[in-house]
Enzyme design. Sequence first.
Site, mmCIF file in Angstrom:
data_model
loop_
_atom_site.group_PDB
_atom_site.id
_atom_site.type_symbol
_atom_site.label_atom_id
_atom_site.label_comp_id
_atom_site.label_asym_id
_atom_site.label_seq_id
_atom_site.Cartn_x
_atom_site.Cartn_y
_atom_site.Cartn_z
ATOM 1 N N ALA A 168 -119.907 -59.913 25.659
ATOM 2 C CA ALA A 168 -119.398 -60.307 24.340
ATOM 3 C C ALA A 168 -117.922 -59.978 24.207
ATOM 4 O O ALA A 168 -117.148 -60.760 23.643
ATOM 5 C CB ALA A 168 -120.203 -59.620 23.242
ATOM 6 N N ASP A 169 -117.504 -58.824 24.719
ATOM 7 C CA ASP A 169 -116.087 -58.462 24.674
ATOM 8 C C ASP A 169 -115.244 -59.475 25.426
ATOM 9 O O ASP A 169 -114.199 -59.934 24.931
ATOM 10 C CB ASP A 169 -115.878 -57.086 25.290
ATOM 11 C CG ASP A 169 -116.221 -55.950 24.340
ATOM 12 O OD1 ASP A 169 -116.193 -56.167 23.118
ATOM 13 O OD2 ASP A 169 -116.511 -54.841 24.826
ATOM 14 N N ARG A 170 -115.666 -59.825 26.602
ATOM 15 C CA ARG A 170 -114.820 -60.672 27.446
ATOM 16 C C ARG A 170 -114.825 -62.132 26.978
ATOM 17 O O ARG A 170 -113.787 -62.802 27.003
ATOM 18 C CB ARG A 170 -115.245 -60.541 28.909
ATOM 19 C CG ARG A 170 -115.005 -59.120 29.425
ATOM 20 C CD ARG A 170 -115.317 -58.961 30.896
ATOM 21 N NE ARG A 170 -115.178 -57.568 31.294
ATOM 22 C CZ ARG A 170 -114.032 -56.973 31.624
ATOM 23 N NH1 ARG A 170 -112.903 -57.666 31.590
ATOM 24 N NH2 ARG A 170 -113.999 -55.707 31.980
#
Length: 400
Positions: A168-170
């Site tokens: 999700a971060d990337r």
Amino acid sequence: MPGPLAGIRVLDLTTVLVGPYCTQVLAEMGAEVTKVEAPEGDVVRLIGPGRNPGMGCMFITINRGKRSIALDLKKPEARAVLLRLAQAADVLVTNIRPAAMARLGLDYAAVRAANPRIVYASVLGYAQDGPYGPRPAYDDLMQGAALIAGLNAQVSGGEPRYVPLAMADRITGLMAASAINAALVHQLRSGEGQLVEVPMFETMLNFVLGDHLGGRVFDPPLDGGGYGRLLSPDRKPYRTRDGFVCTMIYNDRQWRNFCAAVGWPDLVATDSRFASHATRTVHIDAVLGMLAQEFLTRTSAEWMALLEAADLPVTPVHTLDSIFEDPHLLATGFFEAEDHSTEGRITRMAPPVRFSATPTGARLPSPQLGGDSAAILAEAGYDAAEIAALLETRAVVAPP
């Protein structure tokens, strides 16, 4: 030659992964990125092994190409420094929650007053006009909220599980970089800045439901949603006689080639489940189960040779050891050796995107905390006495 974003100045008020990954993408495309850190530094500096305090492997991996200035933004002198830097910036990126930025006097309205042209990109947990707007967010939470953990449970028949990477971060970081570049096009055409909000929850749900909205596209729904092939428990690397391989026997031509290669010349004609892409999708569990049994009959090397000869997609299942020996990556120079000014010899990954006229690549190593504070202040017009005073009050921090 400079990258495609050469001349673009970015103020990076982000921490952990989602924001720093976004700004590293911009840096690798040639932007001049100034990482603004608190006096204690980005917490990701502490993740993983490192040779020196505050220079952990994760920080080095996602902060190359940047310079660092350490500001105590709770002090008015540091806030004044930030606003002066913003006057010369094209972009400000933050993943600090909007309420906290407002308390610091650094919300969009305040920064826009200093520089009306600025693109102010706020990477958030949730869209701000909903009830979740004020909530904090991390990758694990987003994997749960955006169906990933639940879909893993549906496939395995077990408990919900996260994917073993900060997906999700990337993904949200890439979406933010894309949105910033679009806003920069508008800025260059019109001279106008704007606020850009990139919420993790909505970004990830858009990403996941692109595959799994299914019959819920229609009103009333034609089914309960979900893409059967992706949700089949047999969708996994195929076990061979001595290991595993990955392949994708997908379209009709590939099925004909595969059947010819393994001695099933009449399968497509005689078994209606295999007749077309549509019928194979309906009977995906049976199709994948049959393939799984066939792959047990040969070694991984035999399957690699057979499938490549039949012009079918195939790859080994790499490990954290074998990936560094992949012949394609060795040939393309994906892994690069770098002599870091403080950390010695390190390995970094080349940017995956290539431009023929404006080559990409980080032109600076990952910075020490506040390692560029004095130089950045001088470039902003502060004289030696002013710099000394800011360092004395600890509004600005530099290495000893």
